[in-house]
Design an enzyme around this catalytic site. Sequence first.
Site, PDB file in Angstrom:
ATOM      1  N   CYS A 168      -0.659   4.107   2.082  1.00 41.37           N
ATOM      2  CA  CYS A 168      -0.467   3.989   3.530  1.00 41.37           C
ATOM      3  C   CYS A 168       0.980   4.280   3.924  1.00 41.37           C
ATOM      4  CB  CYS A 168      -0.783   2.579   4.015  1.00 41.37           C
ATOM      5  SG  CYS A 168      -2.189   1.820   3.245  1.00 41.37           S
ATOM      6  N   ASP A 169       1.929   3.785   3.147  1.00 43.30           N
ATOM      7  CA  ASP A 169       3.320   3.766   3.602  1.00 43.30           C
ATOM      8  C   ASP A 169       4.280   4.660   2.815  1.00 43.30           C
ATOM      9  OD1 ASP A 169       2.589   1.843   5.486  1.00 43.30           O
ATOM     10  OD2 ASP A 169       2.806   0.230   4.034  1.00 43.30           O
ATOM     11  N   CYS A 209       0.821  -1.225   0.000  1.00 43.05           N
ATOM     12  CA  CYS A 209       0.000   0.000   0.000  1.00 43.05           C
ATOM     13  C   CYS A 209       0.850   1.268   0.000  1.00 43.05           C
ATOM     14  CB  CYS A 209      -0.933  -0.010   1.205  1.00 43.05           C
ATOM     15  SG  CYS A 209      -2.002   1.421   1.266  1.00 43.05           S
TER      16      CYS A 209
END
Length: 308
Positions: free
Chosen positions: A136-137, A133
């Site tokens: 997300c990261d 992701c």
Amino acid sequence: MEQIIILGTGIGGLTAAIYMARAGLKPLLISGPEEGGQLVYTKEVENFPGFPEGILGPSLILNARKQAEKFGARFKVDIATAVEQLGDKGFIISLAEGEKIKTKTIIVATGASAKWLGITSEKRYKGRGVTTCATCDGAFFKGKKVIVVGGGDSAMEEALFLTRFASSVTVVHRRNFFRASKFMQGRLSTNSKCTVEWNKEVVEILGDGKKIFGVKLKDAITNVVSELNCEGVFLAIGHNPNTSIFKGFLEMDAAGYLKTDRFCKTSVEGIFAAGDVQDNRYRQAITAAGSGCMAAMEAEKYLRERGI
Ligand code: NAP
């Protein structure tokens, strides 16, 4: 006894909930392990009609949930672990927290989850440099060199998103052509931070036990193994349908996607399916929403025709 339980809270499940709730059937939605589904991890959704400037995936989900709640849908944070038939009376759903709920109908909208490569080193560095992701990261990789594995639209999207943070982004693809849309390929090819390693497979993630410093790549044609330095590995190699609890109960294809007819009916009467769990072909937010609407209308008709 519930009238209708919807398994999954992605855009397919939420759309089904809006329709069921507006029909006065007060659906109960079981969140599943990834509440909100894949759109929660998507940045900009540019192709959902009605949003000419695009909309953030999480905002689309939040809005749909509010809309479903407004009409009476209820939500439970839990995971369905088993579904059994109660003779001709409906179904019983077991939840991870121990509860068992009886219901007359079910809409399965459990979606699909990101695929992993299946190599040992990937598990060792999961969350420590290897992730599925970018949204997300990505921010953890400011000024770092990263790779994205895959050749579909997700890989293009992840790579382009990562250029906001990373110093360079290398897309590693096992073939010499992408399956991504020409539009997304065009965006990638004109971004100066992006390069492509064609015909390469990641065979090992290299690291010091805490963080990664590179990958071993095998050339798919020559079998020659080389090393590439990077500090982040983003996997964008597709998804697996979340159907394990239905094995032996609902019919599925070889890849595990639920088989449905054109009315979203599964192989068991009274169980309908919507979204990516039954769609290996389009896998779009709009098609998931569309099938959510269809499944809800069919489930409502099923209940009405039986007078239940
Ligand atoms: P996808 O289209 O199935 O692409 C997966 C990619 O990963 C393929 O290039 C595949 O290689 C590669 N791959 C699969 N398993 C692999 C493995 N074990 N090792 C290395 N590579 C592997 O999946 P997706 O990109 O997630 O897209 C899914 C759907 O969502 C598509 O319909 C796509 O159009 C849509 N989508 C749209 C947008 C957008 O419009 N903005 C954004 C994201 C996704 P091969 O090509 O060799 O099979």
